[in-house]
Design an enzyme around this catalytic site. Sequence first.
Site, short mmCIF file in Angstrom:
data_model
loop_
_atom_site.label_atom_id
_atom_site.label_comp_id
_atom_site.label_asym_id
_atom_site.label_seq_id
_atom_site.Cartn_x
_atom_site.Cartn_y
_atom_site.Cartn_z
N ASN A 9 44.81 35.90 34.62
CA ASN A 9 44.10 37.16 34.36
C ASN A 9 44.85 38.26 35.13
O ASN A 9 44.74 38.35 36.35
CB ASN A 9 42.65 37.03 34.86
CG ASN A 9 41.89 38.33 34.78
OD1 ASN A 9 42.35 39.29 34.16
ND2 ASN A 9 40.71 38.36 35.40
N TRP A 10 45.60 39.06 34.39
CA TRP A 10 46.40 40.10 35.05
C TRP A 10 45.55 41.28 35.49
O TRP A 10 46.05 42.18 36.18
CB TRP A 10 47.50 40.61 34.10
CG TRP A 10 48.54 39.60 33.73
CD1 TRP A 10 48.59 38.28 34.10
CD2 TRP A 10 49.70 39.81 32.89
NE1 TRP A 10 49.68 37.66 33.55
CE2 TRP A 10 50.38 38.58 32.81
CE3 TRP A 10 50.20 40.92 32.22
CZ2 TRP A 10 51.55 38.43 32.08
CZ3 TRP A 10 51.38 40.76 31.48
CH2 TRP A 10 52.04 39.54 31.41
N LYS A 11 44.30 41.31 35.04
CA LYS A 11 43.39 42.42 35.36
C LYS A 11 44.05 43.77 35.00
O LYS A 11 44.84 43.83 34.06
CB LYS A 11 42.96 42.37 36.82
CG LYS A 11 42.40 41.00 37.21
CD LYS A 11 41.69 41.03 38.53
CE LYS A 11 41.26 39.62 38.89
NZ LYS A 11 40.45 39.56 40.09
N HIS A 98 33.56 38.30 33.03
CA HIS A 98 34.17 38.27 34.37
C HIS A 98 33.27 39.02 35.35
O HIS A 98 32.63 40.02 34.98
CB HIS A 98 35.56 38.90 34.32
CG HIS A 98 36.35 38.64 35.56
ND1 HIS A 98 36.17 39.38 36.71
CD2 HIS A 98 37.28 37.70 35.86
CE1 HIS A 98 36.98 38.90 37.65
NE2 HIS A 98 37.65 37.88 37.16
N GLU A 100 33.86 41.07 37.59
CA GLU A 100 34.17 42.51 37.73
C GLU A 100 33.54 43.30 36.59
O GLU A 100 33.09 44.43 36.79
CB GLU A 100 35.70 42.70 37.80
CG GLU A 100 36.25 42.21 39.13
CD GLU A 100 37.66 41.67 39.08
OE1 GLU A 100 38.39 41.91 38.10
OE2 GLU A 100 38.05 40.97 40.05
N GLU A 170 33.68 30.91 38.68
CA GLU A 170 34.35 31.73 39.68
C GLU A 170 33.32 32.24 40.69
O GLU A 170 32.62 33.23 40.41
CB GLU A 170 35.01 32.93 39.01
CG GLU A 170 36.04 32.55 37.96
CD GLU A 170 37.04 33.66 37.74
OE1 GLU A 170 38.24 33.39 37.93
OE2 GLU A 170 36.64 34.79 37.44
N GLY A 176 39.75 37.19 44.75
CA GLY A 176 40.59 38.23 45.34
C GLY A 176 40.40 38.40 46.84
O GLY A 176 40.85 39.37 47.42
N SER A 216 40.87 32.90 44.21
CA SER A 216 41.98 32.70 45.15
C SER A 216 42.70 31.36 44.95
O SER A 216 43.16 30.75 45.92
CB SER A 216 41.48 32.86 46.59
OG SER A 216 40.94 34.15 46.78
N GLY A 237 43.94 34.97 39.18
CA GLY A 237 44.14 36.42 39.22
C GLY A 237 45.45 36.75 39.91
O GLY A 237 46.53 36.72 39.31
N GLY A 238 45.39 37.03 41.22
CA GLY A 238 46.55 37.48 41.99
C GLY A 238 47.81 36.66 41.78
O GLY A 238 48.90 37.21 41.57
C1 PEP Z 1 39.90 36.26 38.84
O1 PEP Z 1 39.64 37.44 38.99
O2 PEP Z 1 39.62 35.71 37.76
C2 PEP Z 1 40.47 35.54 39.97
C3 PEP Z 1 40.27 34.27 40.03
O3 PEP Z 1 41.19 36.29 40.90
P1 PEP Z 1 41.98 35.72 42.19
O4 PEP Z 1 42.73 34.50 41.72
O5 PEP Z 1 42.88 36.83 42.59
O6 PEP Z 1 40.94 35.39 43.21
#
Ligand code: PEP
Length: 254
Positions: A9-11, A98, A100, A170, A176, A216, A237-238
Amino acid sequence: MRNRMIAGNWKMNKTYTEGVQLAQDLAEALSDGTGNVDVVVCPPTVDLKGVSTVIDQQSAPFALGAQNVYWEESGAYTGETAPNMLEAVGATYCIIGHSERRDYFHETDEDVNKKAKTLMSHNIVPISCCGEPLEIREAGTHVAYVVDQIKKDTEGLEISDPAKYVVAYEPIWAIGTGKTATADDAQEVCGAIRATLAEIFGQETADGIRILYGGSAKPENVAGFLEKEDVDGALVGGASLKADSFSAMVKAAM
Ligand code: PEP
Protein backbone atom coordinates in the site's frame (compact mmCIF):
# COMPACT_ATOMS: atom_id res chain seq x y z
CA MET A 1 -4.46 -24.53 -0.15
CA ARG A 2 -4.09 -20.77 0.05
CA ASN A 3 -1.41 -18.95 -1.94
CA ARG A 4 0.41 -16.48 0.23
CA MET A 5 -0.03 -12.81 -0.65
CA ILE A 6 2.21 -9.78 -0.18
CA ALA A 7 0.43 -6.52 -0.98
CA GLY A 8 2.01 -3.07 -0.95
CA ASN A 9 0.00 0.00 0.00
CA TRP A 10 1.90 3.03 -1.28
CA LYS A 11 -0.66 5.35 0.36
CA MET A 12 -0.24 9.01 -0.74
CA ASN A 13 3.37 8.56 -1.80
CA LYS A 14 5.04 8.57 -5.24
CA THR A 15 4.29 10.99 -8.04
CA TYR A 16 3.51 9.48 -11.42
CA THR A 17 7.18 9.42 -12.46
CA GLU A 18 8.33 8.05 -9.11
CA GLY A 19 5.60 5.40 -9.16
CA VAL A 20 6.56 4.22 -12.63
CA GLN A 21 10.20 4.05 -11.51
CA LEU A 22 9.32 2.01 -8.41
CA ALA A 23 7.22 -0.39 -10.49
CA GLN A 24 10.12 -0.82 -12.94
CA ASP A 25 12.59 -1.44 -10.10
CA LEU A 26 10.25 -3.95 -8.53
CA ALA A 27 9.70 -5.77 -11.83
CA GLU A 28 13.47 -6.02 -12.12
CA ALA A 29 13.92 -7.20 -8.51
CA LEU A 30 11.27 -9.89 -9.00
CA SER A 31 12.27 -10.89 -12.51
CA ASP A 32 12.90 -14.49 -11.40
CA GLY A 33 9.23 -14.79 -10.46
CA THR A 34 7.38 -15.00 -7.17
CA GLY A 35 6.65 -18.73 -6.95
CA ASN A 36 3.30 -19.34 -5.31
CA VAL A 37 3.18 -15.89 -3.75
CA ASP A 38 0.59 -13.49 -5.15
CA VAL A 39 2.05 -9.98 -5.17
CA VAL A 40 -0.05 -6.83 -5.44
CA VAL A 41 0.97 -3.17 -5.57
CA CYS A 42 -1.53 -0.44 -4.73
CA PRO A 43 -0.29 2.97 -5.97
CA PRO A 44 -2.18 6.26 -5.74
CA THR A 45 -5.04 6.55 -8.26
CA VAL A 46 -3.19 8.86 -10.64
CA ASP A 47 -0.29 6.37 -10.86
CA LEU A 48 -2.47 3.35 -11.71
CA LYS A 49 -2.25 3.64 -15.48
CA GLY A 50 1.51 4.15 -15.45
CA VAL A 51 2.11 1.14 -13.21
CA SER A 52 -0.28 -0.92 -15.31
CA THR A 53 1.77 -0.10 -18.41
CA VAL A 54 4.97 -1.19 -16.64
CA ILE A 55 3.32 -4.48 -15.63
CA ASP A 56 2.33 -5.13 -19.26
CA GLN A 57 5.60 -4.03 -20.84
CA GLN A 58 7.89 -5.85 -18.40
CA SER A 59 5.57 -8.83 -17.84
CA ALA A 60 5.96 -8.00 -14.15
CA PRO A 61 4.93 -10.75 -11.72
CA PHE A 62 2.61 -8.57 -9.70
CA ALA A 63 -0.97 -7.41 -9.93
CA LEU A 64 -2.36 -3.90 -9.71
CA GLY A 65 -4.55 -2.73 -6.87
CA ALA A 66 -6.28 0.56 -6.08
CA GLN A 67 -6.50 2.14 -2.63
CA ASN A 68 -10.16 3.12 -2.75
CA VAL A 69 -13.33 3.00 -4.86
CA TYR A 70 -16.81 4.50 -4.80
CA TRP A 71 -19.86 2.25 -4.98
CA GLU A 72 -21.77 4.10 -7.71
CA GLU A 73 -21.10 3.33 -11.37
CA SER A 74 -20.90 6.96 -12.55
CA GLY A 75 -22.37 10.39 -11.89
CA ALA A 76 -21.99 13.54 -9.83
CA TYR A 77 -19.55 12.33 -7.17
CA THR A 78 -16.69 14.81 -7.45
CA GLY A 79 -13.31 13.35 -6.64
CA GLU A 80 -14.45 9.73 -6.52
CA THR A 81 -13.43 6.78 -8.72
CA ALA A 82 -15.92 4.25 -10.09
CA PRO A 83 -15.17 0.51 -10.24
CA ASN A 84 -15.31 0.38 -14.05
CA MET A 85 -12.62 3.11 -14.11
CA LEU A 86 -10.36 0.87 -12.02
CA GLU A 87 -11.14 -2.05 -14.28
CA ALA A 88 -10.30 0.01 -17.35
CA VAL A 89 -6.75 0.68 -16.13
CA GLY A 90 -6.15 -2.96 -15.20
CA ALA A 91 -6.69 -2.92 -11.44
CA THR A 92 -7.70 -6.37 -10.20
CA TYR A 93 -7.53 -5.63 -6.45
CA CYS A 94 -8.67 -2.74 -4.29
CA ILE A 95 -8.03 -1.92 -0.63
CA ILE A 96 -11.17 -0.94 1.27
CA GLY A 97 -11.78 0.07 4.87
CA HIS A 98 -8.19 1.03 5.63
CA SER A 99 -8.01 2.57 9.11
CA GLU A 100 -6.79 5.86 7.63
CA ARG A 101 -9.95 6.04 5.51
CA ARG A 102 -12.08 5.10 8.50
CA ASP A 103 -10.38 7.70 10.71
CA TYR A 104 -9.77 10.68 8.44
CA PHE A 105 -12.59 10.21 5.93
CA HIS A 106 -15.20 8.67 8.21
CA GLU A 107 -15.60 5.49 6.19
CA THR A 108 -18.02 3.18 8.02
CA ASP A 109 -18.52 -0.58 7.98
CA GLU A 110 -21.63 0.02 5.89
CA ASP A 111 -19.51 1.88 3.30
CA VAL A 112 -16.93 -0.91 3.34
CA ASN A 113 -19.68 -3.45 2.73
CA LYS A 114 -21.09 -1.46 -0.22
CA LYS A 115 -17.61 -1.07 -1.70
CA ALA A 116 -16.95 -4.82 -1.41
CA LYS A 117 -20.22 -5.65 -3.22
CA THR A 118 -19.47 -3.15 -5.99
CA LEU A 119 -15.92 -4.42 -6.48
CA MET A 120 -16.98 -8.06 -6.54
CA SER A 121 -19.62 -7.31 -9.17
CA HIS A 122 -16.74 -6.01 -11.31
CA ASN A 123 -14.50 -8.98 -10.55
CA ILE A 124 -12.07 -6.77 -8.61
CA VAL A 125 -10.81 -8.47 -5.43
CA PRO A 126 -11.41 -6.45 -2.26
CA ILE A 127 -8.60 -6.34 0.30
CA SER A 128 -10.90 -5.50 3.18
CA CYS A 129 -9.14 -4.03 6.21
CA CYS A 130 -10.15 -4.33 9.83
CA GLY A 131 -8.36 -3.74 13.13
CA GLU A 132 -8.69 -2.24 16.56
CA PRO A 133 -7.45 1.06 18.01
CA LEU A 134 -5.08 1.09 20.98
CA GLU A 135 -7.75 1.71 23.62
CA ILE A 136 -9.69 -1.39 22.52
CA ARG A 137 -6.51 -3.48 22.59
CA GLU A 138 -5.72 -2.19 26.08
CA ALA A 139 -9.25 -2.96 27.25
CA GLY A 140 -8.76 -6.54 26.00
CA THR A 141 -11.86 -6.44 23.76
CA HIS A 142 -9.96 -6.50 20.44
CA VAL A 143 -11.19 -9.90 19.27
CA ALA A 144 -14.86 -8.99 19.75
CA TYR A 145 -14.25 -5.60 18.10
CA VAL A 146 -12.70 -7.12 14.97
CA VAL A 147 -15.26 -9.94 14.76
CA ASP A 148 -17.99 -7.30 14.78
CA GLN A 149 -16.25 -5.42 11.94
CA ILE A 150 -15.99 -8.64 9.90
CA LYS A 151 -19.70 -9.41 10.36
CA LYS A 152 -20.71 -5.92 9.24
CA ASP A 153 -18.19 -5.70 6.38
CA THR A 154 -19.28 -9.04 4.89
CA GLU A 155 -23.04 -8.73 5.38
CA GLY A 156 -24.90 -10.11 2.36
CA LEU A 157 -21.72 -10.86 0.37
CA GLU A 158 -21.73 -13.91 -1.87
CA ILE A 159 -18.30 -15.46 -2.12
CA SER A 160 -18.23 -18.13 -4.82
CA ASP A 161 -14.43 -18.12 -5.15
CA PRO A 162 -12.61 -17.59 -1.84
CA ALA A 163 -9.46 -16.49 -3.67
CA LYS A 164 -11.46 -13.42 -4.73
CA TYR A 165 -11.93 -11.94 -1.26
CA VAL A 166 -9.04 -10.95 1.02
CA VAL A 167 -9.09 -9.70 4.61
CA ALA A 168 -6.26 -7.62 6.10
CA TYR A 169 -6.02 -7.49 9.89
CA GLU A 170 -4.21 -4.30 10.80
CA PRO A 171 -4.13 -3.31 14.47
CA ILE A 172 -4.26 0.48 14.18
CA TRP A 173 -1.69 1.02 16.93
CA ALA A 174 0.87 -0.87 14.84
CA ILE A 175 0.41 0.98 11.54
CA GLY A 176 3.30 3.24 10.61
CA THR A 177 4.43 3.36 14.24
CA GLY A 178 7.23 0.83 14.11
CA LYS A 179 5.35 -1.00 16.88
CA THR A 180 4.43 -4.47 15.62
CA ALA A 181 1.96 -6.89 17.06
CA THR A 182 3.63 -10.18 17.94
CA ALA A 183 3.04 -13.11 15.65
CA ASP A 184 0.89 -14.61 18.43
CA ASP A 185 -1.18 -11.41 18.65
CA ALA A 186 -1.74 -11.60 14.90
CA GLN A 187 -2.68 -15.29 15.04
CA GLU A 188 -5.15 -14.73 17.86
CA VAL A 189 -7.16 -12.25 15.81
CA CYS A 190 -6.62 -13.85 12.37
CA GLY A 191 -7.82 -17.18 13.83
CA ALA A 192 -10.95 -15.47 15.17
CA ILE A 193 -11.50 -13.83 11.77
CA ARG A 194 -11.32 -17.22 10.03
CA ALA A 195 -13.72 -18.76 12.57
CA THR A 196 -16.15 -15.89 11.94
CA LEU A 197 -15.85 -16.29 8.16
CA ALA A 198 -16.56 -20.02 8.63
CA GLU A 199 -19.74 -19.23 10.60
CA ILE A 200 -20.89 -16.90 7.84
CA PHE A 201 -19.73 -18.62 4.64
CA GLY A 202 -18.95 -22.19 5.72
CA GLN A 203 -15.61 -23.77 6.59
CA GLU A 204 -14.55 -24.59 3.04
CA THR A 205 -14.92 -21.00 1.87
CA ALA A 206 -13.28 -19.63 5.02
CA ASP A 207 -10.33 -21.97 4.49
CA GLY A 208 -9.77 -20.45 1.04
CA ILE A 209 -9.87 -16.78 2.06
CA ARG A 210 -6.48 -15.11 2.54
CA ILE A 211 -6.03 -13.19 5.79
CA LEU A 212 -3.11 -10.77 5.78
CA TYR A 213 -1.38 -9.10 8.70
CA GLY A 214 -0.49 -5.42 8.41
CA GLY A 215 1.27 -3.02 10.76
CA SER A 216 4.99 -2.20 10.54
CA ALA A 217 5.66 -5.46 8.70
CA LYS A 218 9.15 -5.51 7.20
CA PRO A 219 11.72 -7.90 5.76
CA GLU A 220 13.10 -8.74 9.22
CA ASN A 221 9.81 -9.75 10.82
CA VAL A 222 7.53 -11.00 8.03
CA ALA A 223 8.62 -14.65 8.23
CA GLY A 224 7.54 -14.86 11.88
CA PHE A 225 3.99 -13.80 10.98
CA LEU A 226 3.83 -16.17 8.03
CA GLU A 227 4.61 -19.16 10.25
CA LYS A 228 1.24 -18.71 11.90
CA GLU A 229 -1.59 -20.93 10.74
CA ASP A 230 -4.09 -18.22 9.90
CA VAL A 231 -1.72 -15.53 8.61
CA ASP A 232 -1.46 -15.85 4.83
CA GLY A 233 0.58 -12.81 3.99
CA ALA A 234 1.13 -9.15 4.68
CA LEU A 235 -0.28 -5.77 3.74
CA VAL A 236 2.76 -3.53 3.75
CA GLY A 237 2.89 0.25 3.96
CA GLY A 238 6.31 1.86 4.58
CA ALA A 239 8.39 -1.11 3.48
CA SER A 240 6.57 -1.27 0.13
CA LEU A 241 8.02 2.09 -0.97
CA LYS A 242 11.41 0.66 -1.86
CA ALA A 243 11.90 -2.16 -4.33
CA ASP A 244 14.62 -3.83 -2.25
CA SER A 245 12.62 -4.06 1.00
CA PHE A 246 9.36 -5.05 -0.70
CA SER A 247 10.99 -7.68 -2.92
CA ALA A 248 12.82 -9.04 0.15
CA MET A 249 9.43 -9.55 1.82
CA VAL A 250 8.10 -11.36 -1.24
CA LYS A 251 11.18 -13.60 -1.21
CA ALA A 252 10.74 -14.29 2.51
CA ALA A 253 7.20 -15.47 1.73
CA MET A 254 8.28 -17.84 -1.09
C1 PEP B 1 -0.74 0.00 6.16
O1 PEP B 1 -1.01 1.18 6.24
O2 PEP B 1 -1.52 -0.76 5.55
C2 PEP B 1 0.46 -0.48 6.84
C3 PEP B 1 0.48 -1.70 7.22
O3 PEP B 1 1.48 0.45 7.04
P1 PEP B 1 2.93 0.16 7.70
O4 PEP B 1 3.42 -1.13 7.08
O5 PEP B 1 3.75 1.33 7.31
O6 PEP B 1 2.70 0.04 9.17
